[in-house]
Design an enzyme around this catalytic site. Structure first.
Site, PDB file in Angstrom:
ATOM      1  N   GLU A   1      -2.689  90.773 -55.388  1.00 55.45           N
ATOM      2  CA  GLU A   1      -2.817  89.933 -54.182  1.00 55.45           C
ATOM      3  C   GLU A   1      -2.524  90.674 -52.884  1.00 55.45           C
ATOM      4  O   GLU A   1      -1.776  90.199 -52.027  1.00 55.45           O
ATOM      5  CB  GLU A   1      -1.910  88.684 -54.335  1.00 55.45           C
ATOM      6  CG  GLU A   1      -2.227  87.885 -55.586  1.00 55.45           C
ATOM      7  CD  GLU A   1      -1.284  86.728 -55.860  1.00 55.45           C
ATOM      8  OE1 GLU A   1      -0.394  86.450 -55.037  1.00 55.45           O
ATOM      9  OE2 GLU A   1      -1.426  86.092 -56.919  1.00 55.45           O
TER      10      GLU A   1
ATOM     11  N   ASN B   1      -5.530  93.043 -59.169  1.00 61.29           N
ATOM     12  CA  ASN B   1      -5.651  91.629 -59.537  1.00 61.29           C
ATOM     13  C   ASN B   1      -5.523  90.739 -58.297  1.00 61.29           C
ATOM     14  O   ASN B   1      -4.663  90.982 -57.446  1.00 61.29           O
ATOM     15  CB  ASN B   1      -4.504  91.320 -60.523  1.00 61.29           C
ATOM     16  CG  ASN B   1      -4.606  89.968 -61.188  1.00 61.29           C
ATOM     17  OD1 ASN B   1      -5.646  89.618 -61.752  1.00 61.29           O
ATOM     18  ND2 ASN B   1      -3.529  89.190 -61.138  1.00 61.29           N
TER      19      ASN B   1
ATOM     20  N   HIS C   1      -7.947  80.750 -60.352  1.00 64.51           N
ATOM     21  CA  HIS C   1      -7.245  79.465 -60.157  1.00 64.51           C
ATOM     22  C   HIS C   1      -8.228  78.575 -59.399  1.00 64.51           C
ATOM     23  O   HIS C   1      -8.446  78.760 -58.199  1.00 64.51           O
ATOM     24  CB  HIS C   1      -5.960  79.662 -59.353  1.00 64.51           C
ATOM     25  CG  HIS C   1      -4.918  80.420 -60.116  1.00 64.51           C
ATOM     26  ND1 HIS C   1      -4.307  79.909 -61.235  1.00 64.51           N
ATOM     27  CD2 HIS C   1      -4.395  81.651 -59.946  1.00 64.51           C
ATOM     28  CE1 HIS C   1      -3.437  80.790 -61.720  1.00 64.51           C
ATOM     29  NE2 HIS C   1      -3.485  81.861 -60.953  1.00 64.51           N
TER      30      HIS C   1
ATOM     31  N   GLU D   1      -6.174  84.608 -64.975  1.00 63.69           N
ATOM     32  CA  GLU D   1      -5.240  83.478 -64.803  1.00 63.69           C
ATOM     33  C   GLU D   1      -5.986  82.153 -64.701  1.00 63.69           C
ATOM     34  O   GLU D   1      -5.625  81.289 -63.889  1.00 63.69           O
ATOM     35  CB  GLU D   1      -4.383  83.689 -63.538  1.00 63.69           C
ATOM     36  CG  GLU D   1      -3.655  85.012 -63.499  1.00 63.69           C
ATOM     37  CD  GLU D   1      -2.718  85.177 -62.294  1.00 63.69           C
ATOM     38  OE1 GLU D   1      -2.446  84.190 -61.586  1.00 63.69           O
ATOM     39  OE2 GLU D   1      -2.250  86.309 -62.077  1.00 63.69           O
TER      40      GLU D   1
ATOM     41  N   ASP E   1      -7.308  78.590 -64.544  1.00 62.44           N
ATOM     42  CA  ASP E   1      -7.011  77.162 -64.713  1.00 62.44           C
ATOM     43  C   ASP E   1      -7.864  76.400 -63.710  1.00 62.44           C
ATOM     44  O   ASP E   1      -8.322  76.958 -62.716  1.00 62.44           O
ATOM     45  CB  ASP E   1      -5.516  76.813 -64.644  1.00 62.44           C
ATOM     46  CG  ASP E   1      -4.783  77.333 -63.423  1.00 62.44           C
ATOM     47  OD1 ASP E   1      -5.443  77.650 -62.407  1.00 62.44           O
ATOM     48  OD2 ASP E   1      -3.542  77.416 -63.475  1.00 62.44           O
TER      49      ASP E   1
HETATM   50  O1  9MR Z   1       2.961  80.570 -62.892  1.00 59.91           O
HETATM   51  C1  9MR Z   1       3.915  81.255 -62.105  1.00 59.91           C
HETATM   52  C2  9MR Z   1       4.999  80.289 -61.687  1.00 59.91           C
HETATM   53  O2  9MR Z   1       5.763  79.870 -62.815  1.00 59.91           O
HETATM   54  C3  9MR Z   1       5.909  80.947 -60.659  1.00 59.91           C
HETATM   55  O3  9MR Z   1       6.850  79.982 -60.194  1.00 59.91           O
HETATM   56  C4  9MR Z   1       5.063  81.484 -59.524  1.00 59.91           C
HETATM   57  C5  9MR Z   1       5.967  82.105 -58.471  1.00 59.91           C
HETATM   58  O4  9MR Z   1       5.346  83.006 -57.645  1.00 59.91           O
HETATM   59  O5  9MR Z   1       4.135  82.421 -60.024  1.00 59.91           O
HETATM   60  C6  9MR Z   1       3.212  81.833 -60.889  1.00 59.91           C
HETATM   61  O6  9MR Z   1       2.264  82.782 -61.324  1.00 59.91           O
HETATM   62  C7  9MR Z   1       1.433  83.362 -60.318  1.00 59.91           C
HETATM   63  C8  9MR Z   1       1.061  84.740 -60.788  1.00 59.91           C
HETATM   64  O7  9MR Z   1       2.213  85.495 -61.087  1.00 59.91           O
HETATM   65  C9  9MR Z   1       0.204  85.481 -59.759  1.00 59.91           C
HETATM   66  N1  9MR Z   1      -0.944  84.697 -59.384  1.00 59.91           N
HETATM   67  C10 9MR Z   1      -0.697  83.324 -59.012  1.00 59.91           C
HETATM   68  C11 9MR Z   1       0.115  82.615 -60.095  1.00 59.91           C
HETATM   69  C12 9MR Z   1       0.286  81.153 -59.766  1.00 59.91           C
HETATM   70  O8  9MR Z   1       1.045  81.001 -58.601  1.00 59.91           O
END
Ligand code: 9MR
Length: 350
Positions: free
Chosen positions: A157, A198, A234, A262, A264
């Site tokens: 990101e 990513n 996402h 990732e 969803d």
């Molecule tokens: O799913 C993850 C969630 O449990 C955490 O609280 C969050 C905090 O930053 O991160 C989420 O996972 C992220 C991933 O690491 C990177 N891409 C976006 C995902 C969803 O926010």
């Protein structure tokens, strides 16, 4: 190669069917069995608290998926809560689970601006200190798992929606060269791991994915060891991507692997039949786009049951984003993913 394998496997299945049928088990093939026909790994993010506490979650994680990603436990704040004091316990537990179940592991994540340990954010390190800290983190972490990680999300990101580089602690202090450095260090620490950039909102051809494309092209031209681009996916039921396949294919043409990392597909709650149908279509279409892309090597969902999804906690009034509902009942999206995997091997064999 994928198409060739699918044809061969399809032909073998056809040949073997009359003989095998009387002995075949009654249970339908799992997602991982269906995906294997395409030389594709199908994965899920794993919530370690759920894996420990919920036997059904544990069973489905092991049986349905051929690759896993730590949803949180390989992030910097978890691995090194105090400077110099690592806690590998939860990440190692996932590695053991994956080994027992024959699963490849996606390492997530080395360089990100979120979920950094407090000590890193609280101190005003000089550029030279910060560069050493990042280098050390990458060597320690990649070194700890050396030889056991299939794909690492090395940088996550790094871009804004308009394609400019995101203002993070890394960019501010180290300049844009931190990205190439991170890939070089990760490669030194584990030359066999596939190294990925990513990001989210790069499913379509747009300003952000154009910037990622320009970045990875230039990294390749400079000989920086990058192997692939991870597209998070996402998504929402009402704004699915329209140029996903074209986008994946342009990365493919650069000689890079791609991965859906990732996926969803959320909706405004409560779910109804039309939204669930629309959700199924989105899952089916993005899986199809991956299958149509020669080096799209894995399709990972960000959790497989609505029971533990991150979505409701982040998007008020939205949720139901996963393949199974909160009671592990398959939603139309699960059936659509199965059907897409099953139908395509038949089509290839024909
Ligand atoms: O799913 C993850 C969630 O449990 C955490 O609280 C969050 C905090 O930053 O991160 C989420 O996972 C992220 C991933 O690491 C990177 N891409 C976006 C995902 C969803 O926010």
């Amino acid at each position: 190669m994928r198409r060739f394998l699918a044809i061969v496997v399809g032909a073998l299945v056809l040949l073997a069917t009359p003989l095998a049928a009387p002995f075949a088990s009654a249970s339908p093939p799992t997602l991982r069995q269906l995906a294997a026909r395409h030389d594709l790994r199908i994965g899920t993010a794993v919530d370690m608290a759920a894996l420990d506490a919920d036997p059904v979650y544990r069973q489905r994680t092991g049986s349905e998926f051929s690759t896993v990603t730590a949803e949180n436990v390989m992030k910097w704040e978890v691995l090194e809560p105090q400077r110099g004091q690592y806690d590998w316990s939860a990440a190692d537990e996932l590695m053991t689970f994956a080994r027992r179940h024959g699963q490849a592991v996606r390492g997530h994540v080395l360089v990100w601006h979120n979920q950094l340990p407090a000590w890193l954010n609280e101190t005003d390190f000089s550029a030279a200190e910060l560069r050493n800290i990042l280098r050390q983190h990458i060597f320690d972490t990649v070194g700890h798992f050396r030889g056991r990680i299939w794909q690492w999300d090395v940088v996550n990101e790094a871009f804004n929606e308009d394609g400019t580089l995101r203002d993070t602690i890394w960019l501010r202090k180290l300049g844009p060269g931190y990205i190439a450095d991170a890939f070089r260090w990760a490669h030194q620490a584990d030359p066999k791991a596939k190294l990925f950039y990513n990001d989210y909102n790069i499913e379509d051809v747009n300003a952000k994915s154009d910037a990622v494309y320009a970045l990875v092209k230039s990294l390749r031209a400079q000989g920086v060891p990058i192997d692939g681009v991870g597209v998070q996916a996402h998504l929402t039921v009402d704004a699915p991507p329209t140029t996903f396949r074209e986008n994946l294919k342009r990365f493919d043409r650069l000689g890079l692997d791609t991965a859906i990392t990732e996926a969803d597909v959320r909706m405004v709650l409560p779910p109804d039949a039309a939204k669930l149908r629309a959700q199924a279509d989105v899952y089916r279409d993005i899986l199809g786009d991956c299958l149509a892309t020669r080096h799209c090597i894995s399709f990972t969902v960000w959790g497989f049951t609505d029971k533990y999804s991150w979505v409701p906690g982040w998007f008020e009034g939205e949720g139901a984003a996963n393949l199974l509902d909160e009671n592990y009942q398959p939603k139309p999206a699960y059936d659509a993913v199965r059907a897409e995997l099953a139908a395509r091997s038949v089509a290839h064999a024909a």
